[in-house]
Design a protein around this motif. Structure first.
Motif, PDB file in Angstrom:
ATOM      1  N   PHE B 123       0.801  -1.158   0.350  1.00  0.00           N
ATOM      2  CA  PHE B 123      -0.068   0.085   0.260  1.00  0.00           C
ATOM      3  C   PHE B 123       0.356   1.004  -0.205  1.00  0.00           C
ATOM      4  CE2 PHE B 123      -2.927  -3.287   2.299  1.00  0.00           C
ATOM      5  CZ  PHE B 123      -3.574  -3.358   1.131  1.00  0.00           C
ATOM      6  N   PRO B 126      -0.641   4.060  -1.901  1.00  0.00           N
ATOM      7  CA  PRO B 126      -1.251   4.450  -0.523  1.00  0.00           C
ATOM      8  C   PRO B 126      -1.028   5.774   0.149  1.00  0.00           C
ATOM      9  CG  PRO B 126      -2.723   2.847  -0.430  1.00  0.00           C
ATOM     10  CD  PRO B 126      -0.994   3.032  -2.095  1.00  0.00           C
ATOM     11  N   ASN B 127       0.209   5.562   0.460  1.00  0.00           N
ATOM     12  CA  ASN B 127       0.854   5.969   1.587  1.00  0.00           C
ATOM     13  C   ASN B 127       1.507   6.914   1.130  1.00  0.00           C
ATOM     14  OD1 ASN B 127      -0.230   4.006   3.385  1.00  0.00           O
ATOM     15  ND2 ASN B 127       1.345   3.147   3.260  1.00  0.00           N
ATOM     16  N   SER B 160      -2.880   4.636   7.775  1.00  0.00           N
ATOM     17  CA  SER B 160      -1.904   3.567   6.724  1.00  0.00           C
ATOM     18  C   SER B 160      -2.721   3.078   6.203  1.00  0.00           C
ATOM     19  CB  SER B 160      -0.962   3.002   7.292  1.00  0.00           C
ATOM     20  OG  SER B 160      -1.136   1.724   7.619  1.00  0.00           O
ATOM     21  N   GLY B 161      -2.472   2.526   4.895  1.00  0.00           N
ATOM     22  CA  GLY B 161      -2.631   1.410   3.949  1.00  0.00           C
ATOM     23  C   GLY B 161      -3.057   0.053   4.380  1.00  0.00           C
ATOM     24  N   ASP B 162      -1.562  -0.479   5.245  1.00  0.00           N
ATOM     25  CA  ASP B 162      -2.256  -2.015   6.304  1.00  0.00           C
ATOM     26  C   ASP B 162      -3.694  -1.640   6.595  1.00  0.00           C
ATOM     27  OD1 ASP B 162      -0.894  -3.038   4.845  1.00  0.00           O
ATOM     28  OD2 ASP B 162       1.743  -2.605   5.716  1.00  0.00           O
ATOM     29  N   MET B 165      -6.552  -1.763   4.606  1.00  0.00           N
ATOM     30  CA  MET B 165      -6.944  -2.838   4.686  1.00  0.00           C
ATOM     31  C   MET B 165      -7.715  -3.858   5.533  1.00  0.00           C
ATOM     32  SD  MET B 165      -7.101  -4.853   1.447  1.00  0.00           S
ATOM     33  CE  MET B 165      -8.578  -5.653   1.971  1.00  0.00           C
ATOM     34  N   ALA B 252      -6.828   6.769  -4.144  1.00  0.00           N
ATOM     35  CA  ALA B 252      -6.639   5.236  -3.389  1.00  0.00           C
ATOM     36  C   ALA B 252      -8.096   4.341  -3.296  1.00  0.00           C
ATOM     37  CB  ALA B 252      -5.922   4.816  -2.187  1.00  0.00           C
ATOM     38  N   SER B 530      -7.156   0.821  -4.421  1.00  0.00           N
ATOM     39  CA  SER B 530      -6.452  -0.121  -4.074  1.00  0.00           C
ATOM     40  C   SER B 530      -6.674  -1.000  -3.069  1.00  0.00           C
ATOM     41  CB  SER B 530      -5.393   0.701  -2.752  1.00  0.00           C
ATOM     42  OG  SER B 530      -4.755   1.907  -3.843  1.00  0.00           O
ATOM     43  N   TYR B 531      -7.384  -1.300  -2.151  1.00  0.00           N
ATOM     44  CA  TYR B 531      -7.869  -2.271  -1.286  1.00  0.00           C
ATOM     45  C   TYR B 531      -9.120  -3.164  -2.208  1.00  0.00           C
ATOM     46  CZ  TYR B 531      -5.955   1.490   1.452  1.00  0.00           C
ATOM     47  OH  TYR B 531      -5.237   2.596   1.744  1.00  0.00           O
ATOM     48  N   ALA B 534      -5.761  -5.657  -4.035  1.00  0.00           N
ATOM     49  CA  ALA B 534      -5.560  -6.365  -2.797  1.00  0.00           C
ATOM     50  C   ALA B 534      -5.964  -7.087  -2.157  1.00  0.00           C
ATOM     51  CB  ALA B 534      -4.927  -5.566  -1.790  1.00  0.00           C
TER      52      ALA B 534
END
Lengths: 247, 564
Positions: B123, B126-127, B160-162, B165, B252, B530-531, B534
């Motif tokens: 990610f 997005p970050n 954060s992206g993580d 998600m 994102a 993004s999500y 993923a």
């Protein structure tokens, strides 16, 4: 000690299942381009209860999971600490594997270990959890204890959005036993129901949502008699204050 | 040393090449300040967004990318036509760039226009790992302008992206703060009656779907060129000038509806390709798309560039002004749209609950001339949409059909016509149906019901012209991005159909695009949210054959089949 060994065994089995490589692994981008394992820790209830008979309880109901869309390993914890006796009235640890069986439903299987004040029990667990139409969150489990007694619990929750941050949630829990287990105060038939109403506010994202509410607990039939005999109450009103937590 | 060989070969192939330039990019941990919050992120050359890379059509570029992170990274050159080894997708184009390592990209620039670049690892995008690309054409531009600005939009989130998600997997509505409340119920009861409102809630509740499911990830601050609404990015102009704005949506997850109150915009380019100019008051830019517009400004006053998110949960704002410090009024956001049963039709069809609606009939309609497409034969279905404008790229009666804030012209895909066709128009050699599928409650996204991790690659033959048929069975809008080859969007204009690199597919619609399979190798193909990507809305595409391969055959008529 024995219980610990059993739970560790369950844990390692689940970990082994998760580590089993999936098919169609040859494309390395499947690793770099997808997010596959997730975890989460949350406490649906983390509260203090004051009863109408001046009983005080600290209650935690939470869970932690690790896994994929296809298989999750979940540890569920439920504890009721009784202030007056300085003892765990309820102390349950469940270790279950969870797999989807439908768009909205997961099946669970595993083990539950109860180690409160008084006699311990180990149960095998078979459960169903998910979202019913009209947004009812439902969780129901069949338990068979090491004493051979079977019971079923049922929990439903409905969240009403007063606003997008003020949330009223109504909960219903019940326990039905198919046979008596006098030692731990379980009678045959409908044991107990608990109805709760909580008003929460999402203070920090959905990580920290303090709430106030009330809970009504009632015991029925033989279970009520057993409680009566041991000097306990069969009907309680509680005022609760606590927070929903999620990480 | 492979790179050296490649360079030598390329040099030999292009003896008349004049330009060659070299760029250095470092991938760094950076601080991102949106004005609302400060967040650790990833950037290029010490900043997020990274630099604007300016290339010239016909030159050979060398880009040295140094990874200063403690994790793998990559750069994908979004929309650029290049050898697949240079495309920057770890696991498909190349292994990725290790911490501390410098990777040298080298490829010829064979196109002009506005593009962008971003990390294709985890990610990181997005970050904050994104930047803009502007390519000057070899010849003259077919339109006039006095100055230009890149206007790069993003949806910077404090998480954060993580984390995002993970939260979406725990609870798909984690970030949705536009859900219908008791207050909405009471208001609606007052308007439509208690029973009607209750029936409506029961119907949606029965499906366990939400009308407000338009933006999965809310709580972001919209940025223009890295600046939040309060930091107000400002582009200067002199009265009388024509200003070219190169809009890039590097979000994102967020689509933006863009307008500049008081100015008409002439859309001259979409996804880097010139289109026949269209005057609009507002346009919607899907995630990863680009639109170039020209505004002619006569008055000596400031104008607000206002980009509301499609679901109205956030916005980006900038200013065009004759002098630094001048501002114009910032409009209020309009009410959030609500999905309708029409948007749910793809989902319902998938589950076969709604017999009145015939899937086949819908596809037949789209097969024909798009312009002639008439929704009157669908009037049997009551969508409740009373006088909404028609746009064949939205379901009839969809809650997502955009309207311009000033009541004027809102750009539609059907307005996009290529300025100069790149390919000759020919019949596709075969059709591949891709159903866009998912389970919102579990936050699982897939193609034809299969997530990337369980899917075989889509195999194409070099030289064929494939017609992709997207059938969106979800209630989300998906910006589908094919790497390495152009997506020729079917708008019913034959050879004037526009070339794009992202094709947005609205809920419950069927959209066609054709692709001239002219790039050998393996490529990524995915939803650019993004999500969603993923969680599995992703495929590898393998192009078999090619100029060096004896298997290559341009005319493979009658070759039928879907995803292999």
């Amino acid at each position: 000690m024995n219980h610990l060994a059993v739970s560790m065994c369950g844990l390692s089995l689940a970990v082994a299942a998760l580590a089993t490589p999936a098919v169609a692994q040859e494309d390395p981008a499947k690793k770099t381009q997808t997010a596959r394992t997730f975890w989460g820790v949350s406490a649906e209830k983390f509260e203090y209860r004051y009863s109408d008979s001046d009983e005080e309880l600290a209650v935690i109901e939470g869970d932690a999971y690790y896994g994929t869309d296809e298989l999750k390993f979940r540890w569920l914890f439920e504890g009721e600490w009784e202030e007056a006796h300085n003892a765990w009235e309820t102390l349950e640890n469940q270790f279950v594997g969870q797999v989807p069986v439908d768009d909205f439903w997961d099946a669970k299987a595993g083990i539950r270990i109860d180690t409160p004040e008084g006699p311990d029990r180990v149960y095998s667990v078979l459960g169903l959890t998910g979202l019913a139409p009209y947004w009812f969150e439902v969780d129901t489990n069949l338990y068979v204890s090491d004493e051979g007694d079977a019971s079923v619990d049922f929990e439903a929750e409905y969240e009403l959005l007063i606003t997008n941050y003020w949330i009223a949630s109504a909960t219903f829990e019940s326990l039905v036993a198919f046979s008596e287990d006098q030692e731990i105060g379980v009678g045959k038939g409908l044991n107990s129901t608990e109805v709760g109403l909580r008003l929460s506010y999402d203070l920090i994202a959905r990580s920290f949502s303090p709430y106030v509410g009330m809970v009504y607990e009632r015991k029925y039939g033989d279970t009520a008699d057993l409680a009566w005999d041991s000097g306990g109450s069969t009907e309680d009103w509680f005022a609760v204050v606590g927070a929903r937590l999620s990480f | 040393m492979n790179k050296c060989i490649l360079a030598v070969v390329l040099a030999g192939l292009m003896p008349f090449q004049v330009f060659a330039s070299e760029y250095d990019i470092s991938v760094d941990r950076v601080q991102i300040d949106t004005g609302d919050f400060v967040k650790e992120g990833i950037g290029y050359n010490g900043a997020s967004p990274g630099p604007v890379l300016r290339f010239r059509e016909g030159e050979e570029v060398t880009i040295n990318v140094t990874n200063n992170l403690d994790e793998m990274t990559s750069i994908h050159w979004h929309g650029l036509i290049l050898p697949f080894e240079q495309d920057g997708v770890p696991g498909i184009s190349f292994p990725g760039i290790k911490p501390g390592e410098t990777f040298t990209y080298q490829f010829p620039i064979v196109q002009a226009g506005t593009y962008w670049f971003h990390s294709h690892s985890g990610f990181q995008e997005p970050n904050g790992a994104y930047g803009a690309i502007v390519i000057e054409p070899e010849g003259r531009e077919p339109y006039r302008y006095d100055r230009e600005y890149v206007v790069q939009l993003t949806d910077k989130h404090p998480h954060s992206g993580d984390r995002i998600m993970r939260n979406l997997k725990m609870s798909a509505d984690y970030y949705n703060r536009q859900q219908q409340t008791v207050g909405d119920f009471i208001d609606e009861s007052g308007e439509k009656g208690f029973m009607a409102t209750l029936r409506d809630r029961m119907m949606w509740g029965d499906m366990r779907m939400m009308k407000m499911d338009i933006e999965d990830v809310q709580g972001f601050t919209g940025l223009i060129n890295g600046k939040g609404p309060d930091q107000n990015w400002t582009g200067l102009f002199k009265p009388g000038e024509r200003v070219r704005l190169r809009f890039i949506n590097s979000s994102a997850m967020t689509y933006f509806d863009v307008r500049i109150p008081g100015l008409e915009m002439t859309v001259v380019q979409a996804d880097g390709n010139n289109v026949q100019p269209v005057n609009v008051d507002e346009f919607r830019i899907g995630v990863a798309e680009t639109y170039d517009v020209i505004v002619h400004i006569n008055d000596e006053k400031a104008y607000t560039i206002f980009a509301e998110s499609m679901g109205r949960s956030g916005f980006a704002r900038g200013t065009l002004a004759p002098e630094e410090g001048m501002t114009a009024e910032v409009p209020d956001r309009r009410d959030a749209p609500l999905l309708t049963m029409a948007d749910m039709a793809g989902h319902v069809m998938d589950h076969g609950d709604m017999d009145g609606m015939d899937h086949g009939e819908m596809t037949d309609m789209n097969h024909g001339d798009m312009k002639g497409m008439d929704h009157s034969d669908m009037e049997g279905m009551d969508h409740g949409g009373d006088s909404l404008p028609e746009d064949p790229f939205y379901a009839n009666g969809s809650g997502l059909i955009p309207t311009a804030a000033n009541g004027g012209k809102f750009l539609s895909y059907q307005d996009l016509k290529a300025q100069k066709p790149l390919y000759e128009d020919r019949e596709p050699t075969r059709e591949i149906e891709l159903r866009l599928t998912g389970n919102m409650e579990r936050y699982e996204w897939s193609i034809n019901g299969i997530k990337y991790e369980d899917a075989d690659p889509i195999v194409l033959q070099y030289g064929e012209r494939v017609r992709f048929k997207f059938v969106n069975e979800t209630m989300m809008t998906h910006p589908m991005h094919l790497h390495g080859m152009w997506s020729i969007l079917e708008v019913g204009e034959g050879k004037w159909n526009p070339l794009k690199h992202v094709v947005s597919v609205a809920p419950a619609t069927t959209v066609y695009m054709e692709t001239e399979v002219d790039a050998p190798g393996q490529w990524a193909f995915h939803c650019h949210l993004s999500y969603h990507a993923a969680s599995g809305m992703f495929r590898k595409i393998v192009v078999e054959g090619g100029p060096d391969s004896p298997v290559a055959d341009g005319k493979q008529s009658g070759n039928q089949g879907g995803e292999s």
